[in-house]
Scaffold this active site. Sequence first.
Site, short mmCIF file in Angstrom:
data_model
loop_
_atom_site.label_atom_id
_atom_site.label_comp_id
_atom_site.label_asym_id
_atom_site.label_seq_id
_atom_site.Cartn_x
_atom_site.Cartn_y
_atom_site.Cartn_z
N PHE A 1 0.72 -1.24 0.04
CA PHE A 1 0.10 0.01 -0.11
C PHE A 1 0.91 1.32 0.04
O PHE A 1 1.95 1.26 0.70
CB PHE A 1 -0.78 -0.04 1.39
CG PHE A 1 -1.86 1.00 1.14
CD1 PHE A 1 -3.05 0.82 0.46
CD2 PHE A 1 -1.83 2.13 2.02
CE1 PHE A 1 -3.86 1.81 0.41
CE2 PHE A 1 -2.78 3.02 2.01
CZ PHE A 1 -3.92 3.12 1.02
N ASP B 1 1.45 -4.96 8.65
CA ASP B 1 0.29 -4.30 8.45
C ASP B 1 -0.91 -5.09 8.30
O ASP B 1 -0.97 -5.96 7.22
CB ASP B 1 0.51 -3.27 7.22
CG ASP B 1 -0.65 -2.40 6.87
OD1 ASP B 1 -1.74 -2.77 7.43
OD2 ASP B 1 -0.24 -1.38 6.12
N TYR C 1 -11.38 0.89 10.84
CA TYR C 1 -12.49 1.43 10.08
C TYR C 1 -12.98 0.51 8.78
O TYR C 1 -13.97 0.79 8.28
CB TYR C 1 -12.16 2.75 9.68
CG TYR C 1 -10.77 3.18 8.97
CD1 TYR C 1 -10.97 2.86 7.82
CD2 TYR C 1 -9.93 3.90 9.73
CE1 TYR C 1 -9.47 3.21 6.98
CE2 TYR C 1 -9.00 4.32 9.07
CZ TYR C 1 -8.76 3.87 7.65
OH TYR C 1 -7.52 4.03 6.88
N LYS C 2 -12.35 -0.62 8.80
CA LYS C 2 -12.64 -1.31 7.77
C LYS C 2 -13.68 -2.62 8.32
O LYS C 2 -14.62 -2.43 8.64
CB LYS C 2 -11.49 -2.13 6.90
CG LYS C 2 -10.68 -1.09 6.27
CD LYS C 2 -9.50 -1.76 5.85
CE LYS C 2 -8.42 -0.64 5.11
NZ LYS C 2 -9.04 0.28 4.11
N ARG D 1 -12.97 -3.65 -6.56
CA ARG D 1 -13.00 -4.58 -5.37
C ARG D 1 -14.29 -4.84 -5.09
O ARG D 1 -15.08 -3.65 -4.64
CB ARG D 1 -12.09 -3.78 -4.25
CG ARG D 1 -10.59 -3.84 -4.68
CD ARG D 1 -9.86 -3.23 -3.10
NE ARG D 1 -10.19 -2.11 -2.66
CZ ARG D 1 -9.59 -1.76 -1.65
NH1 ARG D 1 -8.54 -2.15 -1.26
NH2 ARG D 1 -10.33 -0.54 -1.03
#
Lengths: 399, 399
Positions: free
Chosen positions: A131, A200, A225-226, A374
């Site tokens: 990322f 991560d 927050y996912k 996605r």
Amino acid sequence: MTTDISPARADRLDAEDELAAFRERFVPIGDPGVVAYLDGNSLGRPLRATAERLRELVEHEWGGRLIRAWEERWLALPEELGDELGRVALGAAPGQTIVADSTSVCLYKTLRAAAALRPGRDEIVTDTANFPTDRFLVESVAAELGLTVRWAESEDVAAVAGPRTAVVTLSHVDYRTAAITDLAAVTRVVHEHGGLVVWDLCHSVGSLPVELDAAGADFAVGCTYKFLNAGPGAPAFLYANARHHAAFGQPVTGWMGAADTFGMAAEYVPAPGIRRALSGTPPVLGMVGVQEGVALLAEAGIGRVRAKAVALGRWVLALADAWLVPLGFTIASPRDDDRRGGHVTLRHPDAERLSHVLIEHGVLIDFRRPDGIRIGLSPLTTGFAEVRRAMDRIRELAG
Amino acid sequence: MTTDISPARADRLDAEDELAAFRERFVPIGDPGVVAYLDGNSLGRPLRATAERLRELVEHEWGGRLIRAWEERWLALPEELGDELGRVALGAAPGQTIVADSTSVCLYKTLRAAAALRPGRDEIVTDTANFPTDRFLVESVAAELGLTVRWAESEDVAAVAGPRTAVVTLSHVDYRTAAITDLAAVTRVVHEHGGLVVWDLCHSVGSLPVELDAAGADFAVGCTYKFLNAGPGAPAFLYANARHHAAFGQPVTGWMGAADTFGMAAEYVPAPGIRRALSGTPPVLGMVGVQEGVALLAEAGIGRVRAKAVALGRWVLALADAWLVPLGFTIASPRDDDRRGGHVTLRHPDAERLSHVLIEHGVLIDFRRPDGIRIGLSPLTTGFAEVRRAMDRIRELAG
């Protein structure tokens, strides 16, 4: 092998879904234009309990206890919440996890801390497909410490680690393809070379079991927050294995990481345990969503969440094979269930334009450059009929 | 000179108070045991609007717009809120302030950025009496950059700056005594020596007018949970004067500070303006309180807030002179209105024990080692009769 992708099958899968009732615990999507929400891997939906707890917090804890709430409750939250997150989602014994800051800040701190634990070694290894934040921070930390960045491809990252490697940092689940990296195996190989690993966990936490202690992991960070549904920009977490605590140092030496926060001491003496990873005043409002998200996950159980994520992934693959591959889509995610995380990525040459069209038509997926769509699968909220509706709409709009 | 400190005078001052009506905008203190809340300089009280806006945010923006809310609204918040804070409270033109992270993280970033702008200079100057976080971060940044820390006493800090000084960092209002440092004068002197200044505005923002642009200030940081009433651990702010933007660099290079956040670029290219000071995903829930606190301050006006803070300070001094000085208290804060910020600190040899007793009896002040009792004055919520009740109780309990 063909799979039954009929509406009746979708209904049966929903009827048999042990987690289906959890959807009622979330704030309903008020917007009638939303056909399906398949972006919980970017932003999980809000729990009803979060809205209620925020009101309570503002009116009673903050408004009623006022400054006293810090001593009574809030000062302990970074560790208490960290412990609970560790137990429910990370395979981490108490005293090794805090909830604090953003993922970027936590990653910066752990990269700095890890590099300092391996003086004399001059390389940081990461993955070219990692990322952006992770890659950018690796370069930033390498530049300030005079280290060399050694770039690996996802497949060979353990192999490029060697005696000069101070730190390897990787994403447990790839944000584009959902490919799972073998956390235990990579950790073992890097340790054999004497290096440390910073994981991560942004795309794995709350979606699949993570076993940090069992793997002998060094450091890990991630966002809430996912799949933890903690809310936009909710605080991140940082794990540091207890064996590293005595020597753990980080440069953002704010008062909350000091041994005696209110001692107003002349010199910074780090707190004895994981608390030394803290810096500023804990973000209490943002932690409410973390607390509620972790509590719901504890109730559902990460095992059941993972089982449903796998089933949802297979369902997407079956629908994509039947409807979308003939239209020019390819599957970017692993077909092997054991190697696929909580989303499925479809590739299409016209993905960017198509993504905009899909979102306009209420199919909330997300686009990742250059050509990925996605399909995020959040087992606590996503249904099988919902996924079928979305895939049907993609077929229609891409056809 | 004696001052009328009668109950009738207190009532008259409250009756004449232009800001008295603002108290109704706050969540009432439900706890009947609270005699007076005089710790708004540690944690301001919650606005009713904050509780309401949080509910709206969770149910409608987050729950209804879902991921779309990032593009529609949230991604711009760090700068939009920063601009508004700059206009209302900092004397800062748009495009120079962001709301993000904690004060510790913002201070770390600005100290690193400022030091990098003065290569070849080898000293950082700060005040021995500065807040612990500030002193700790100065030492941390100095150690990592190979700089020397030069310690000054509050009174002489401008004088110790010289041709070797890269950065001076100071608190605008002293957290213990509320003494105001002349921001413009210190900035001018340090600039004459070619150095830069990083201001900590934690104890001044929302309490007295700050004129960063007019003073030609370089950098500033501060928190929003004191006089801005934004909530426990609410996000901090960071100001960088536009003239430094092109060369401004900071090490926590997360995706939100990149020129193209969603470009997933191979290399970090910082955003062109103040946005390059960002790192992680904006803490949206915590920002709600900042937004409401700044909006209320805009309505009240910083001029009226400051005038009432001065009047409240005089009132505390009059009551202390009459009742507490005879009991062995001394006044640690400046008597000169122009040199005193938003609180008054009383010293007493037995301050620590006495503070506990006061808090148990509902007089919510705070204790600062070694012997300070801080009387925090929040013009939007604090009343003159409330202060008199508290001082009367201190007299009784210390007598």
